[in-house]
Enzyme design. Sequence first.
Site, mmCIF file in Angstrom:
data_model
loop_
_atom_site.group_PDB
_atom_site.id
_atom_site.type_symbol
_atom_site.label_atom_id
_atom_site.label_comp_id
_atom_site.label_asym_id
_atom_site.label_seq_id
_atom_site.Cartn_x
_atom_site.Cartn_y
_atom_site.Cartn_z
ATOM 1 N N MET A 1 -16.979 -72.510 106.821
ATOM 2 C CA MET A 1 -15.875 -72.992 107.527
ATOM 3 C C MET A 1 -14.604 -72.205 107.155
ATOM 4 O O MET A 1 -13.494 -72.838 107.116
ATOM 5 C CB MET A 1 -15.801 -74.407 107.124
ATOM 6 C CG MET A 1 -15.295 -74.586 105.377
ATOM 7 S SD MET A 1 -15.437 -76.252 105.029
ATOM 8 C CE MET A 1 -14.937 -76.098 103.198
ATOM 9 N N PRO A 2 -14.328 -71.008 106.985
ATOM 10 C CA PRO A 2 -13.218 -70.253 106.668
ATOM 11 C C PRO A 2 -12.155 -70.245 107.919
ATOM 12 O O PRO A 2 -12.555 -70.025 108.906
ATOM 13 C CB PRO A 2 -13.597 -68.939 106.422
ATOM 14 C CG PRO A 2 -14.919 -68.672 106.880
ATOM 15 C CD PRO A 2 -15.495 -69.869 107.030
ATOM 16 N N PHE A 3 -10.929 -70.274 107.586
ATOM 17 C CA PHE A 3 -9.894 -70.072 108.754
ATOM 18 C C PHE A 3 -8.963 -68.965 108.044
ATOM 19 O O PHE A 3 -8.458 -69.030 106.952
ATOM 20 C CB PHE A 3 -9.133 -71.443 108.967
ATOM 21 C CG PHE A 3 -7.874 -71.032 109.986
ATOM 22 C CD1 PHE A 3 -8.245 -70.838 111.304
ATOM 23 C CD2 PHE A 3 -6.642 -70.966 109.291
ATOM 24 C CE1 PHE A 3 -6.834 -70.671 112.149
ATOM 25 C CE2 PHE A 3 -5.460 -70.880 109.948
ATOM 26 C CZ PHE A 3 -5.678 -70.592 111.538
ATOM 27 N N ASP A 39 -18.740 -69.768 113.302
ATOM 28 C CA ASP A 39 -17.801 -70.364 112.211
ATOM 29 C C ASP A 39 -16.733 -69.295 112.166
ATOM 30 O O ASP A 39 -16.557 -68.591 111.120
ATOM 31 C CB ASP A 39 -18.242 -70.647 110.869
ATOM 32 C CG ASP A 39 -17.331 -71.560 110.119
ATOM 33 O OD1 ASP A 39 -16.333 -71.707 110.630
ATOM 34 O OD2 ASP A 39 -17.744 -71.911 109.181
ATOM 35 N N THR A 73 -8.644 -69.758 104.145
ATOM 36 C CA THR A 73 -8.529 -71.192 103.464
ATOM 37 C C THR A 73 -10.069 -71.380 103.748
ATOM 38 O O THR A 73 -10.705 -71.279 104.968
ATOM 39 C CB THR A 73 -7.800 -72.085 104.367
ATOM 40 O OG1 THR A 73 -6.444 -71.759 104.442
ATOM 41 C CG2 THR A 73 -8.000 -73.444 104.032
#
Length: 252
Positions: A1-3, A39, A73
């Site tokens: 789930m990294p941004f 993702d 993040t």
Amino acid sequence: MPFIRTDYQQQAYRSEQLKQISEGLMQALQEHFQVPDKDYFQVFHAHEQWQFMYDDHYLDVERSDRLLYIQITLGSERSVEQKKAFYKRAAELVEQRAGVRQQDVFITLLETGLENWSFGNGQAQMIERPSMAARGQQYTPPTAIQTIPDAPVSDVQQVYGELAPDFARYSEEVLFGDLWRNPELSPRERSLLTIAALVAGRHTSQLPYHIELAQQNGLHATELAAAMTHLAFYAGWPAAAAGLLVLKEHTG
């Protein structure tokens, strides 16, 4: 789930190089944090020279005007060794793909709880569907629990529904519903506890599914191997050895 947000000086990179940087970062995330293909969320921000500031020798790293500030993040469930390996691999891949000097790859990881993410629809997907969080998909019951001999890969209802409908319902609603969704333990912690219990009890038939789930929940194969090695001294050498064989078969 990294941004991922990447900042750079305007004119320092062409659009095709930004794409190559993005692909390199994604590959490193997949290799070391087991991030699924879909993702994939990144943005790039260009800045005028007067807006972009840095020290070009801090900590003996020789930086240039092509410096990249890469801010990622993500969830707070990766080990120090995983992070160190990720930094190294990300710098290598960005250099290989886009010609960026490794000295100009500046990375920060911002860790946050699963409850701090919404991927749309006004939902907190990462805590509402923890067993599928890493996939970013809608939750469905587990698909490979095969305690019935030669049971096909299917959902709980198909595997158990006709024979034991109450068992199937409890599995869906209580076990993989209420229990796995309880936020007091993270999905990663629940995966580690479950695998430890299965190895200690020598229930290897259910290990393949839970090994896959553990990787989706942020556990690396080396961490699972370390856990099983630890269990050898508490649950017995044969139990740990059997678990390691299953781990090896299902993680390559």
